[in-house]
Design an enzyme around this catalytic site. Structure first.
Site, PDB file in Angstrom:
ATOM      1  CB  ALA A 142      -1.311   0.044   1.526  1.00  0.00           C
ATOM      2  N   GLY A 170      -0.050  -5.233   0.963  1.00  0.00           N
ATOM      3  CA  GLY A 170      -1.480  -4.881   0.468  1.00  0.00           C
ATOM      4  C   GLY A 170      -0.752  -6.173  -0.880  1.00  0.00           C
ATOM      5  CD  GLU A 210      -3.516  -7.256   3.194  1.00  0.00           C
ATOM      6  OE1 GLU A 210      -4.534  -7.037   4.293  1.00  0.00           O
ATOM      7  OE2 GLU A 210      -2.589  -6.191   3.046  1.00  0.00           O
ATOM      8  CD  GLU A 226       1.071  -5.400   6.069  1.00  0.00           C
ATOM      9  OE1 GLU A 226       0.388  -5.801   4.466  1.00  0.00           O
ATOM     10  OE2 GLU A 226       1.720  -6.502   6.174  1.00  0.00           O
TER      11      GLU A 226
END
Length: 690
Positions: free
Chosen positions: A60, A99, A102, A122
């Protein structure tokens, strides 16, 4: 940002947001639109999600954290992939982190290139996965395998990912072609295998193993808010349906984004990235080739530096003045590699390759063909100047000459050569084969291409290189000296060694300063102070008695029968009281918070002077040095960031009070600190305006 090509019933959506395809708002919107188009196109039977460049998705865009979310959110995109009526297969061509993983796990299939690395890092930023990662990964590989992966934040190889079940296959040939084939097979089968629907890995046995691992993690770091949140999120996936568990994860994620620990860790992440950018050094500065290296000195430091080169695939010659010292050093290196192989951190083949890259030699003439020569001799200016004077005549033209000095004037060392432009400092931290930091000391005449080459070399050696200027102790040790002086003063004023160490470990350090002194050896600092005309009344009195710390069984603490953990010594406490009386100092008690302030505020003050003098370019550079070289707790963001959170006015007022109480004018606030405090500013503001 997303290219779309339709051929043979398959829409290939290629993410193109260089350099790392970060999932910022613009890329999310482009992907959302491309999915709309592919799903609506009646000629499209299946979808492949690919990426341009060497990275699939680096994660992200963390610069968006804490700001209003621009739609569509990443969870919204992943819900769309989950619900797609047409199969979606991810063609993972490169790194897929956070991300990015994910995103791939929300697809109906995943294939990967052999060099791929996948992970959910993270936790290292003080947060947890926030787009279903804590739910989909356990459903793919089991909570007992997923939890450790998320807890460490470490990535896994494509081969390991396939063995675990994160990806369906590792593809040696055309990755996108294989993804197309698999997507069409799913379309023909008429089924969409969604990760969210999988439960075969959520067994009672796997849950029991997860709970055991979770209990260990919480016990190991009880104050880590993100570890607690990760445990709760994974547990929710075992107790609730997918959507409810994702809601738990999302709530935990949002809370962590505002957590001071998380903010400090994100600050540290950006500080490390920013440290690679040296003001006034253009990106296109030429680099010198570094194909071979020589290290002068086979001691602990020299051997560790040689291992760094060998680990990076660079042949290195270790040079000594006599055979015994050389053989002892090489034996130490071989022993370290043997230990790594025994523990399984490297293979036996890697051990043999790395040992084979290190050659021992007697005499400086063996440095003649090296592209870089690093001197790691005794910390004595006369010794170092003699070595560099000889290297000047021996080293080939264009070779980089580096000193590993911790304190000494690199300009004075460079001055004995006819090529000061080729000289700089490379201050590795001990043990050099383990510690990540290298202070790259830019001397007055260091050439830009030498500096640029040294920074690139640091990255090749898997280090964090941070550029600093020339002064006594550079950045880290210059500030450490202030802390050491403050620690001695605390002892004389009434604190005991164990009280200081307890306060410092309570602050977040792994060891307190006096336990660390005992581990390193009190004789080292004692001899250094004698060389430079300093004096530490308590530490020097102990060293004069032969109390050198753990290696002699006595230092600030006692170490009976070779113990690694020290116990209080009444003789030391009596000595402290006696020295205090000799200096006419009245002793009193201190709270842990007062101890931390007395130790850390003078460091911050010295950091302000370092910034004013241009020894460090940014507060973040200072913080990166202390986090990576001195084990400052990363979740506090480094000394300068921490001072901002305390408030610079508070720091400045306390320093003025300390100066008045002790008569030590050096504790008066530095001009920069005083100005920022008066303005209600922060060091972060100075960084922005400097």
């Amino acid at each position: 940002m997303v290219r779309q090509e339709v051929d043979g019933g398959v829409a290939v959506l290629t993410l193109a947001n260089p350099p790392v395809n970060a999932l910022g708002a613009a890329l999310r919107a482009a992907l959302d639109g491309a999915l709309d188009q592919a799903i609506a196109d009646e000629s499209v039977r299946a979808i492949v999600l690919a990426a341009e460049g060497k990275v699939f998705v680096g994660g992200a865009d963390i610069t968006e954290f804490g700001k209003p979310q621009q739609p569509p959110s990443l969870p919204d995109i992943l819900d769309r992939l989950d619900a797609s009526p047409k199969p979606v297969v991810a063609a993972i061509n490169g790194v897929a982190l956070g991300g990015g993983l994910e995103l791939a796990m929300a697809c109906h299939g995943r294939v990967a290139a052999p060099a791929v690395k996948l992970g959910l890092p993270e936790i290292k930023l003080g947060i947890i996965p926030g787009a279903g990662g804590t739910q989909r990964l356990p459903r793919l590989i089991g909570p007992d395998a997923a939890f450790p992966m998320m807890l460490t934040g470490e990535s896994v190889s494509a081969e390991k990912a396939a063995a675990l079940g994160i990806v369906d296959a590792v593809v040696l040939g055309d990755l996108v072609a294989e993804a197309r084939t698999r997507a069409l097979e799913l379309a023909d089968a008429g089924r969409l295998p969604r990760v969210r629907d999988r439960s075969e890995k959520l067994t009672p046995e796997a849950r029991e193993r997860f709970e055991s691992l979770a209990a260990e993690a919480v016990k190991r770091d009880p104050d880590a808010t993100n570890v607690h949140a990760l445990v709760r999120a994974v547990r929710a996936g075992l107790e609730q349906d997918f959507d409810a568990a994702v809601a738990v994860e999302r709530a935990e994620f949002r809370t962590l984004v505002e957590d001071p620990r998380s903010k400090a860790l994100r600050y540290a992440f950006f500080a490390e990235r920013e440290a690679a950018r040296v003001p006034g050094l253009p990106k296109d500065t030429p680099r010198r080739p570094v194909r071979t290296a020589a290290v002068i000195g086979a001691g602990t430091m020299g051997g560790g530096i040689a291992m760094c080169f060998a680990n990076a695939g660079i042949p290195v010659t270790v040079i000594e003045t006599e055979a015994g010292a050389l053989e002892r050093g090489l034996d130490r290196v071989r022993g370290l590699y043997a230990g790594s192989a025994k523990r399984g951190s490297i293979t036996e083949a890697q051990r043999d390759e790395r040992v084979g890259r290190i050659t021992g030699a007697i005499g400086l003439e063996n440095a003649a063909e090296a592209d870089i020569v690093i001197e790691a001799a005794f910390e004595d200016m006369g010794v170092k100047r003699e070595i560099f004077s000889k290297l000047d005549a021996i080293a080939k033209p264009g070779a980089i000459l580096a000193t590993n000095t911790s304190y000494l004037d690199v300009n004075a060392i460079a001055a004995v050569t006819s090529r000061p432009q080729d000289v700089l400092g490379l201050h590795f931290f001990s043990p050099a084969n383990v510690m990540r930091l290298v202070e790259v000391v830019r001397a007055e005449k260091t050439a830009p291409d030498v500096l640029a080459t040294a920074l690139d070399l640091g990255k090749r050696l898997n280090k964090l290189p941070v550029t600093v200027g020339v002064c006594f102790g550079f950045v880290g040790n210059r500030m450490l000296e202030r802390r050491s002086r403050a620690g001695e003063r605390l002892l004389l004023e009434g604190a005991l060694p164990h009280e200081v160490d307890t306060a410092v470990t309570g602050f977040g350090f792994r060891m307190g300063p006096f336990a660390m002194s005992d581990l390193a050896g009190l004789d080292i600092g004692w001899r250094s102070r004698k060389d430079f005309g300093g004096r530490a009344p308590v530490a020097d009195s102990l060293a004069e008695q032969g109390r050198y710390g753990q290696k002699t069984g006595r230092g600030f603490y006692l170490y009976p029968d070779g113990a690694r953990t020290g116990t209080r010594d009444p003789d030391v406490e009596a000595l402290i009281a006696r020295v205090a009386a000799e200096h006419g100092i009245a002793r009193r008690s201190f709270t842990p918070d007062a101890i931390v302030a007395r130790l850390m505020y003078p460091m911050v003050n010295e950091g302000a002077r370092i910034l004013e003098e241009g020894i460090a370019a940014r507060p973040g550079d200072i913080d990166a040095i202390w986090i990576n070289g001195y084990n400052w707790p990363a979740w506090r963001g480094g000394p300068m960031h921490w001072a901002d959170t305390v408030g610079l006015r508070t720091v400045a007022e306390a320093l003025s009070r300390f100066a008045a109480e002790t008569g030590d004018d050096s504790q008066e606030p530095a001009p920069l600190l005083k100005r920022l405090a008066a303005e209600g500013g922060r060091f972060a503001d100075w960084k922005a305006s400097a």
